[in-house]
Design a protein around this motif. Structure first.
Motif, PDB file in Angstrom:
ATOM      1  N   ALA A 129       0.866  -1.170   0.000  1.00  0.00           N
ATOM      2  CA  ALA A 129       0.000   0.000   0.000  1.00  0.00           C
ATOM      3  C   ALA A 129       0.903   1.220   0.000  1.00  0.00           C
ATOM      4  CB  ALA A 129      -0.921   0.015   1.215  1.00  0.00           C
ATOM      5  N   ALA A 130       0.518   2.253  -0.765  1.00  0.00           N
ATOM      6  CA  ALA A 130       1.334   3.453  -0.886  1.00  0.00           C
ATOM      7  C   ALA A 130       0.446   4.612  -1.328  1.00  0.00           C
ATOM      8  CB  ALA A 130       2.468   3.232  -1.884  1.00  0.00           C
ATOM      9  N   VAL A 131       1.022   5.807  -1.309  1.00  0.00           N
ATOM     10  CA  VAL A 131       0.302   7.026  -1.688  1.00  0.00           C
ATOM     11  C   VAL A 131       0.733   7.465  -3.083  1.00  0.00           C
ATOM     12  CG1 VAL A 131      -0.084   9.468  -1.129  1.00  0.00           C
ATOM     13  CG2 VAL A 131       0.041   7.764   0.707  1.00  0.00           C
ATOM     14  N   GLU A 132      -0.228   7.881  -3.872  1.00  0.00           N
ATOM     15  CA  GLU A 132       0.062   8.322  -5.236  1.00  0.00           C
ATOM     16  C   GLU A 132       0.928   9.586  -5.262  1.00  0.00           C
ATOM     17  OE1 GLU A 132      -4.171   7.467  -7.321  1.00  0.00           O
ATOM     18  OE2 GLU A 132      -4.079   7.911  -5.183  1.00  0.00           O
ATOM     19  N   GLU A 133       1.740   9.695  -6.304  1.00  0.00           N
ATOM     20  CA  GLU A 133       2.581  10.878  -6.527  1.00  0.00           C
ATOM     21  C   GLU A 133       2.110  11.529  -7.833  1.00  0.00           C
ATOM     22  OE1 GLU A 133       7.308  12.097  -6.774  1.00  0.00           O
ATOM     23  OE2 GLU A 133       6.733  10.131  -6.008  1.00  0.00           O
ATOM     24  N   PRO A 134       1.122  12.420  -7.755  1.00  0.00           N
ATOM     25  CA  PRO A 134       0.454  12.920  -8.962  1.00  0.00           C
ATOM     26  C   PRO A 134       1.274  13.856  -9.834  1.00  0.00           C
ATOM     27  CG  PRO A 134      -0.397  14.014  -7.008  1.00  0.00           C
ATOM     28  CD  PRO A 134       0.493  12.912  -6.524  1.00  0.00           C
ATOM     29  N   THR A 135       2.418  14.364  -9.340  1.00  0.00           N
ATOM     30  CA  THR A 135       3.203  15.296 -10.143  1.00  0.00           C
ATOM     31  C   THR A 135       4.263  14.607 -10.996  1.00  0.00           C
ATOM     32  OG1 THR A 135       4.627  15.676  -8.204  1.00  0.00           O
ATOM     33  CG2 THR A 135       2.847  17.268  -8.611  1.00  0.00           C
ATOM     34  N   VAL A 136       4.303  13.273 -10.965  1.00  0.00           N
ATOM     35  CA  VAL A 136       5.223  12.553 -11.844  1.00  0.00           C
ATOM     36  C   VAL A 136       4.781  12.763 -13.288  1.00  0.00           C
ATOM     37  CG1 VAL A 136       6.005  10.266 -12.560  1.00  0.00           C
ATOM     38  CG2 VAL A 136       5.917  10.851 -10.145  1.00  0.00           C
ATOM     39  N   LEU A 137       5.718  13.195 -14.113  1.00  0.00           N
ATOM     40  CA  LEU A 137       5.386  13.585 -15.480  1.00  0.00           C
ATOM     41  C   LEU A 137       5.153  12.379 -16.388  1.00  0.00           C
ATOM     42  CD1 LEU A 137       7.949  16.502 -15.894  1.00  0.00           C
ATOM     43  CD2 LEU A 137       5.501  16.678 -15.391  1.00  0.00           C
ATOM     44  N   GLU A 138       4.419  12.620 -17.458  1.00  0.00           N
ATOM     45  CA  GLU A 138       4.062  11.554 -18.386  1.00  0.00           C
ATOM     46  C   GLU A 138       5.299  10.913 -19.019  1.00  0.00           C
ATOM     47  OE1 GLU A 138       1.952   8.789 -20.250  1.00  0.00           O
ATOM     48  OE2 GLU A 138       1.155  10.213 -18.782  1.00  0.00           O
ATOM     49  N   ARG A 139       6.328  11.701 -19.253  1.00  0.00           N
ATOM     50  CA  ARG A 139       7.528  11.119 -19.858  1.00  0.00           C
ATOM     51  C   ARG A 139       8.166  10.083 -18.941  1.00  0.00           C
ATOM     52  NH1 ARG A 139      13.139  13.740 -22.343  1.00  0.00           N
ATOM     53  NH2 ARG A 139      14.005  11.687 -22.926  1.00  0.00           N
ATOM     54  N   VAL A 140       8.164  10.352 -17.652  1.00  0.00           N
ATOM     55  CA  VAL A 140       8.721   9.399 -16.690  1.00  0.00           C
ATOM     56  C   VAL A 140       7.952   8.092 -16.755  1.00  0.00           C
ATOM     57  CG1 VAL A 140       9.130   8.942 -14.240  1.00  0.00           C
ATOM     58  CG2 VAL A 140       9.556  11.227 -15.170  1.00  0.00           C
ATOM     59  N   ARG A 141       6.639   8.199 -16.781  1.00  0.00           N
ATOM     60  CA  ARG A 141       5.792   7.009 -16.845  1.00  0.00           C
ATOM     61  C   ARG A 141       6.047   6.239 -18.144  1.00  0.00           C
ATOM     62  NH1 ARG A 141       1.071   6.958 -13.952  1.00  0.00           N
ATOM     63  NH2 ARG A 141       0.041   6.085 -15.766  1.00  0.00           N
ATOM     64  N   TYR A 142       6.182   6.959 -19.238  1.00  0.00           N
ATOM     65  CA  TYR A 142       6.410   6.328 -20.536  1.00  0.00           C
ATOM     66  C   TYR A 142       7.742   5.580 -20.569  1.00  0.00           C
ATOM     67  CZ  TYR A 142       7.662   5.934 -25.472  1.00  0.00           C
ATOM     68  OH  TYR A 142       8.082   5.455 -26.678  1.00  0.00           O
ATOM     69  N   GLU A 143       8.789   6.214 -20.057  1.00  0.00           N
ATOM     70  CA  GLU A 143      10.125   5.636 -20.128  1.00  0.00           C
ATOM     71  C   GLU A 143      10.249   4.342 -19.322  1.00  0.00           C
ATOM     72  OE1 GLU A 143      12.337   6.475 -22.142  1.00  0.00           O
ATOM     73  OE2 GLU A 143      12.137   8.599 -22.617  1.00  0.00           O
ATOM     74  N   ILE A 144       9.452   4.218 -18.258  1.00  0.00           N
ATOM     75  CA  ILE A 144       9.539   2.997 -17.441  1.00  0.00           C
ATOM     76  C   ILE A 144       8.451   1.989 -17.794  1.00  0.00           C
ATOM     77  CG2 ILE A 144      10.614   4.274 -15.548  1.00  0.00           C
ATOM     78  CD1 ILE A 144       7.931   4.052 -14.038  1.00  0.00           C
ATOM     79  N   ARG A 145       7.741   2.285 -18.883  1.00  0.00           N
ATOM     80  CA  ARG A 145       6.729   1.366 -19.423  1.00  0.00           C
ATOM     81  C   ARG A 145       5.544   1.168 -18.472  1.00  0.00           C
ATOM     82  NH1 ARG A 145      11.521  -1.711 -20.199  1.00  0.00           N
ATOM     83  NH2 ARG A 145      10.746  -3.431 -18.901  1.00  0.00           N
TER      84      ARG A 145
END
Length: 326
Positions: A129-145
């Protein structure tokens, strides 16, 4: 409650502050079992941790992690490798077998209220269980698949079903994933945890891991500017700002830097003054940077799109530097 920290000497003071806050704000809990995984903490600091525990009639268990060769191969141990961060992936191997649930805490966390409710959170079929980090940018998400539908969570606080973690060999799987994205990852093991456990993570309300710099962000900023799809409500965020249970001093506006404008600095100072680390001086030489950083936080309130543009600039710069060192 089973609690685990991982640190080196550099973060010993902050671990001491966090440890004191944990004990003081949970003084009526019958059982608090604290493990400190040391990756080079000095004997003096370890002694101070033990004195903090003794003040509250508690005890701590020190686990030395020196030889990492059997866990991490040389292929990922470049200049950015930090065993104090990657070490959280080894909780299954390092903690006693009778520990089947544990709360991992970063050292830059302060506990302001009882964490009993957090610790007893029902995980259902989830592993963490963890807390969301909403300011993580879309590029970061894309690069880690990371799938578009999956939330990105902060790994500074993790409630872990350690039995399921071991049964599913999560430590090894996350390390393997980390290797597979090493040339694309900016946030190391946190990226890998999100990649492997994207569908096995229960989302916690933000009060259980509230970033101090999120004081300047509105719910609409998270949703409309950063495009976050959140599991919690606007009221949950207001409650977290007003009465955080777990306060996380992530970001550059650290309360232990002289000149910092951190809005929750008083909480850190309050607990530090009670510890054997009270006489350790705060960091100097960053007054101008602290002023500039605070101005950026003010801009976040006035025009959050500019804050996002600034973040995108530095993320792009970080990826360029990352690619150059490959």
């Amino acid at each position: 409650m089973n609690i685990v920290y991982i640190a080196n000497e550099k973060f010993a003071v902050h671990l001491g502050v966090s440890l004191y806050s944990l004990y003081e704000r949970n003084r009526y809990e019958k059982d608090i079992r604290v493990f400190i995984i040391s990756t080079g903490i000095g004997e003096d600091s370890l002694g101070k941790f033990k004195s903090i525990a003794k003040k509250f009639d508690r005890s701590i268990e020190i686990i030395e992690l020196n030889d990492t060769s059997k866990y991490f191969d040389i292929g990922i141990q470049d200049s950015t490798f930090d065993i104090s961060k990657m070490g959280r992936l080894l909780v299954g191997e390092l903690l006693p077998k009778d520990v089947d649930r544990v709360l991992y805490l970063d050292c830059d966390i302060v506990i302001l209220h009882s964490i009993k409710g957090l610790y007893n959170t029902e995980l259902e079929e989830n592993i963490i269980a963890a807390v969301e980090e909403p300011t993580v940018l879309e590029r970061v998400r894309y690069e880690i698949r990371l799938d578009y539908e999956a939330s990105y969570v902060n790994a500074g606080l993790l409630l872990i079903d350690l039995k399921k973690w071991r049964d599913n060999n999560l430590g090894e799987r996350i390390i393997s994933y980390s290797k597979s994205i090493w040339d694309k990852s900016l946030f190391g093991e946190q990226d890998a945890i999100n990649g492997v456990l994207r569908w096995k993570t229960k989302k916690l309300p933000p009060k259980y891991n509230f970033f101090s710099n999120y004081k300047y962000f509105s719910y609409n900023t998270f949703v409309r500017v950063y495009g976050a799809s959140l599991s919690y409500t606007k009221e949950d965020l207001k409650e977290a700002k007003r009465r955080p249970v777990v306060l996380h001093f992530a970001g550059d506006e650290r309360p232990w830097i002289i000149g910092s404008f951190n809005p929750y600095k008083r909480a850190y100072d309050y607990f530090k003054e009670k510890t054997p680390f009270r006489d350790v001086p705060n960091e100097t030489g960053k007054r101008l940077y602290m002023l500039v950083y605070h101005m950026m936080n003010i801009i976040t309130v006035i025009c959050p799109k500019i804050r996002k543009k600034i973040s995108e600039y530095y993320i792009d710069k970080a990826y360029k530097k990352h690619s150059e060192r490959k």
